[in-house]
Design a protein around this motif. Structure first.
Motif, PDB file in Angstrom:
ATOM      1  N   PRO A   1      54.434  12.875  64.532  1.00  0.00           N
ATOM      2  CA  PRO A   1      55.175  11.618  64.647  1.00  0.00           C
ATOM      3  C   PRO A   1      56.358  11.730  65.595  1.00  0.00           C
ATOM      4  O   PRO A   1      56.736  10.757  66.241  1.00  0.00           O
ATOM      5  N   SER A   2      56.956  12.922  65.656  1.00  0.00           N
ATOM      6  CA  SER A   2      58.048  13.184  66.590  1.00  0.00           C
ATOM      7  C   SER A   2      58.021  14.655  66.962  1.00  0.00           C
ATOM      8  O   SER A   2      57.274  15.449  66.381  1.00  0.00           O
ATOM      9  N   LEU A   3      58.830  15.019  67.935  1.00  0.00           N
ATOM     10  CA  LEU A   3      58.752  16.353  68.517  1.00  0.00           C
ATOM     11  C   LEU A   3      59.482  17.401  67.677  1.00  0.00           C
ATOM     12  O   LEU A   3      60.396  17.079  66.925  1.00  0.00           O
ATOM     13  N   PRO A   4      59.096  18.683  67.803  1.00  0.00           N
ATOM     14  CA  PRO A   4      59.851  19.765  67.180  1.00  0.00           C
ATOM     15  C   PRO A   4      61.245  19.855  67.807  1.00  0.00           C
ATOM     16  O   PRO A   4      61.474  19.254  68.859  1.00  0.00           O
ATOM     17  N   PRO A   5      62.182  20.612  67.239  1.00  0.00           N
ATOM     18  CA  PRO A   5      61.984  21.474  66.063  1.00  0.00           C
ATOM     19  C   PRO A   5      61.997  20.704  64.755  1.00  0.00           C
ATOM     20  O   PRO A   5      62.553  19.620  64.687  1.00  0.00           O
ATOM     21  N   TYR A   6      61.355  21.306  63.748  1.00  0.00           N
ATOM     22  CA  TYR A   6      61.319  20.712  62.409  1.00  0.00           C
ATOM     23  C   TYR A   6      62.114  21.573  61.455  1.00  0.00           C
ATOM     24  O   TYR A   6      61.981  22.793  61.473  1.00  0.00           O
ATOM     25  N   PRO A   7      62.916  20.975  60.568  1.00  0.00           N
ATOM     26  CA  PRO A   7      63.213  19.550  60.486  1.00  0.00           C
ATOM     27  C   PRO A   7      64.264  19.093  61.493  1.00  0.00           C
ATOM     28  O   PRO A   7      64.379  17.906  61.757  1.00  0.00           O
TER      29      PRO A   7
ATOM     30  N   PRO B   1      60.074  12.966  56.009  1.00  0.00           N
ATOM     31  CA  PRO B   1      61.227  12.995  56.917  1.00  0.00           C
ATOM     32  C   PRO B   1      61.422  14.357  57.570  1.00  0.00           C
ATOM     33  O   PRO B   1      62.172  14.475  58.538  1.00  0.00           O
ATOM     34  N   TYR B   2      60.738  15.363  57.060  1.00  0.00           N
ATOM     35  CA  TYR B   2      60.774  16.695  57.660  1.00  0.00           C
ATOM     36  C   TYR B   2      60.259  16.669  59.092  1.00  0.00           C
ATOM     37  O   TYR B   2      60.770  17.369  59.961  1.00  0.00           O
ATOM     38  N   TYR B   3      59.255  15.837  59.337  1.00  0.00           N
ATOM     39  CA  TYR B   3      58.624  15.754  60.659  1.00  0.00           C
ATOM     40  C   TYR B   3      58.906  14.439  61.388  1.00  0.00           C
ATOM     41  O   TYR B   3      58.851  14.391  62.614  1.00  0.00           O
ATOM     42  N   ASN B   4      59.152  13.395  60.623  1.00  0.00           N
ATOM     43  CA  ASN B   4      59.195  12.049  61.201  1.00  0.00           C
ATOM     44  C   ASN B   4      60.638  11.628  61.477  1.00  0.00           C
ATOM     45  O   ASN B   4      61.389  11.285  60.566  1.00  0.00           O
ATOM     46  N   ARG B   5      60.993  11.614  62.763  1.00  0.00           N
ATOM     47  CA  ARG B   5      62.309  11.135  63.181  1.00  0.00           C
ATOM     48  C   ARG B   5      62.167   9.946  64.128  1.00  0.00           C
ATOM     49  O   ARG B   5      63.045   9.679  64.944  1.00  0.00           O
ATOM     50  N   ARG B   6      61.060   9.242  64.020  1.00  0.00           N
ATOM     51  CA  ARG B   6      60.810   8.091  64.885  1.00  0.00           C
ATOM     52  C   ARG B   6      61.840   6.993  64.623  1.00  0.00           C
ATOM     53  O   ARG B   6      62.377   6.868  63.505  1.00  0.00           O
ATOM     54  N   GLU B   7      62.048   6.174  65.658  1.00  0.00           N
ATOM     55  CA  GLU B   7      62.982   5.055  65.529  1.00  0.00           C
ATOM     56  C   GLU B   7      62.285   3.707  65.703  1.00  0.00           C
ATOM     57  O   GLU B   7      62.943   2.678  65.860  1.00  0.00           O
ATOM     58  N   ASP B   8      60.949   3.710  65.651  1.00  0.00           N
ATOM     59  CA  ASP B   8      60.208   2.455  65.729  1.00  0.00           C
ATOM     60  C   ASP B   8      59.757   2.055  64.326  1.00  0.00           C
ATOM     61  O   ASP B   8      60.283   2.566  63.328  1.00  0.00           O
ATOM     62  N   LYS B   9      58.775   1.181  64.227  1.00  0.00           N
ATOM     63  CA  LYS B   9      58.351   0.682  62.927  1.00  0.00           C
ATOM     64  C   LYS B   9      57.620   1.727  62.086  1.00  0.00           C
ATOM     65  O   LYS B   9      57.305   1.467  60.913  1.00  0.00           O
ATOM     66  N   TYR B  10      57.360   2.894  62.646  1.00  0.00           N
ATOM     67  CA  TYR B  10      56.695   3.968  61.916  1.00  0.00           C
ATOM     68  C   TYR B  10      57.659   5.078  61.492  1.00  0.00           C
ATOM     69  O   TYR B  10      57.216   6.146  61.054  1.00  0.00           O
ATOM     70  N   GLY B  11      58.936   4.855  61.594  1.00  0.00           N
ATOM     71  CA  GLY B  11      59.908   5.881  61.220  1.00  0.00           C
ATOM     72  C   GLY B  11      61.125   5.305  60.541  1.00  0.00           C
ATOM     73  O   GLY B  11      61.407   4.108  60.625  1.00  0.00           O
TER      74      GLY B  11
ATOM     75  N   GLU C   1      67.398  20.755  64.736  1.00  0.00           N
ATOM     76  CA  GLU C   1      67.868  21.892  65.536  1.00  0.00           C
ATOM     77  C   GLU C   1      68.543  22.959  64.676  1.00  0.00           C
ATOM     78  O   GLU C   1      68.378  24.159  64.901  1.00  0.00           O
ATOM     79  N   ARG C   2      69.293  22.532  63.699  1.00  0.00           N
ATOM     80  CA  ARG C   2      70.085  23.462  62.901  1.00  0.00           C
ATOM     81  C   ARG C   2      69.242  24.246  61.915  1.00  0.00           C
ATOM     82  O   ARG C   2      69.548  25.388  61.582  1.00  0.00           O
ATOM     83  N   HIS C   3      68.183  23.646  61.429  1.00  0.00           N
ATOM     84  CA  HIS C   3      67.348  24.288  60.422  1.00  0.00           C
ATOM     85  C   HIS C   3      65.908  24.438  60.936  1.00  0.00           C
ATOM     86  O   HIS C   3      64.958  24.118  60.233  1.00  0.00           O
ATOM     87  N   ALA C   4      65.774  24.901  62.161  1.00  0.00           N
ATOM     88  CA  ALA C   4      64.448  24.978  62.776  1.00  0.00           C
ATOM     89  C   ALA C   4      63.532  25.933  62.015  1.00  0.00           C
ATOM     90  O   ALA C   4      63.957  26.971  61.503  1.00  0.00           O
ATOM     91  N   THR C   5      62.245  25.554  61.943  1.00  0.00           N
ATOM     92  CA  THR C   5      61.229  26.410  61.346  1.00  0.00           C
ATOM     93  C   THR C   5      60.163  26.703  62.386  1.00  0.00           C
ATOM     94  O   THR C   5      60.096  26.058  63.428  1.00  0.00           O
ATOM     95  N   ASP C   6      59.324  27.669  62.077  1.00  0.00           N
ATOM     96  CA  ASP C   6      58.218  27.961  62.969  1.00  0.00           C
ATOM     97  C   ASP C   6      56.922  27.555  62.309  1.00  0.00           C
ATOM     98  O   ASP C   6      56.823  27.445  61.087  1.00  0.00           O
ATOM     99  N   GLU C   7      55.893  27.350  63.130  1.00  0.00           N
ATOM    100  CA  GLU C   7      54.652  26.832  62.576  1.00  0.00           C
ATOM    101  C   GLU C   7      53.680  27.951  62.229  1.00  0.00           C
ATOM    102  O   GLU C   7      53.739  29.046  62.757  1.00  0.00           O
ATOM    103  N   LEU C   8      52.800  27.625  61.307  1.00  0.00           N
ATOM    104  CA  LEU C   8      51.982  28.627  60.640  1.00  0.00           C
ATOM    105  C   LEU C   8      51.075  29.389  61.593  1.00  0.00           C
ATOM    106  O   LEU C   8      50.891  30.594  61.432  1.00  0.00           O
ATOM    107  N   PHE C   9      50.467  28.722  62.580  1.00  0.00           N
ATOM    108  CA  PHE C   9      49.587  29.423  63.495  1.00  0.00           C
ATOM    109  C   PHE C   9      50.317  30.570  64.188  1.00  0.00           C
ATOM    110  O   PHE C   9      49.776  31.665  64.360  1.00  0.00           O
TER     111      PHE C   9
END
Length: 274
Positions: free
Chosen positions: A116-122, A190-200, A124-132
């Motif tokens: 829904p939105s770009l990394p980092p998640y969640p 909200p961990y991943y979704n920081r959109r500012e349109d009707k989907y966030g 910048e301050r609390h960035a995580t890495d992805e499982l792969f």
């Protein structure tokens, strides 16, 4: 014991309450077709006495070539009418043993390169890495999905649900669990979704994508065909994600309101904290 008693879900009558859950390691053939090995893999579970068997996630859109080998197995497609005969054969095989067939449909999320939105998640301050990357050293670039793509996916999933019904499946399920593993789940969180349109933003907006998808699925399969949704009850990332209270008080009531017949509850996220 209750587990051996029959149950009915919107007309789907199960002989017992024993079910085989969706496993993504189900075997598939060349070109994303169901083959004889796929049939045997599922049929042995029906022979064991399960009343209900759900496929792992099948693909409502054709995957990019690189996705075929990323996890070391082939996926199963339902993005074209050419796949209907394979699902029909699978349904017939399971029905012969008294088991019902559910077809789980879903789209990969941030773990698969789109979110829904770009990394980092969640953030910048609390960035995580992805499982792969943690597991196999493969870092997947993530791009933000557009509104136009959202609408295309909703329509593709609805068409896939109609194909599953036409093939003789007994229900369909929208995969909406495991955080970054699935697109619909990542929109809710909200961990991943920081959109500012009707989907966030608000709960209403973050639930809009799965709700629109379910509404289109219902239109495609009719009112008397069961639609299930697989959720993670708690994403296990605290208040930055979705908690069990959120699921019980907000998400499930919203899904029930749009006609979901059954909630399939899993647990957790697929992004690990560093």
């Amino acid at each position: 014991m209750k587990i051996f008693e029959p149950i009915e879900i919107n007309g789907m009558k199960l002989k017992n309450r024993i079910g085989a859950p969706p496993f993504l390691n189900m075997p598939g053939g060349e070109g994303n077709f169901i083959n004889d090995l796929t049939i045997r893999w599922f049929e042995v579970r029906a022979k064991g006495g399960a009343g209900f068997i759900m496929t792992g996630t099948v693909m409502p859109v054709a995957p990019p070539p690189q996705a075929q080998s990323l996890l070391g197995f082939r996926g199963i497609g339902i993005y074209d009418d050419k796949f209907i005969p394979g699902f029909a054969k699978l349904a017939k095989a399971l029905h012969a043993h008294g088991a019902k067939l559910g077809v789980q449909i879903g789209m990969g999320g941030p773990m698969g390169g789109v979110g829904p939105s770009l990394p980092p998640y969640p953030d910048e301050r609390h960035a995580t890495d992805e499982l792969f990357f943690i597991m196999i050293g493969v870092r997947t670039p993530v791009r933000e999905i557009s509104v136009e793509e959202i609408e295309l996916i909703e329509n593709a999933i609805a068409q896939a649900a109609a194909r599953a019904k036409a093939a003789g499946a007994d229900c369909v399920e929208l995969h909406c669990a495991h955080g970054g593993a699935t697109l619909h789940c990542s929109f809710i969180s909200p961990y991943y979704n920081r959109r500012e349109d009707k989907y966030g933003g608000s709960w209403e907006n973050r639930l809009r994508f799965p709700i629109e998808t379910i509404q289109k699925m219902r239109e495609a399969v009719g009112k008397d065909f069961p639609i299930l949704v697989r959720l993670s009850g708690d994403h296990r990332v605290g208040s930055r994600g979705v908690t069990i209270e959120d699921t019980c008080k907000i998400i499930v009531p919203a899904l029930e309101k749009v006609g979901v017949d059954c909630i399939d509850v899993s647990q957790g996220d697929m992004i690990l904290s560093l």
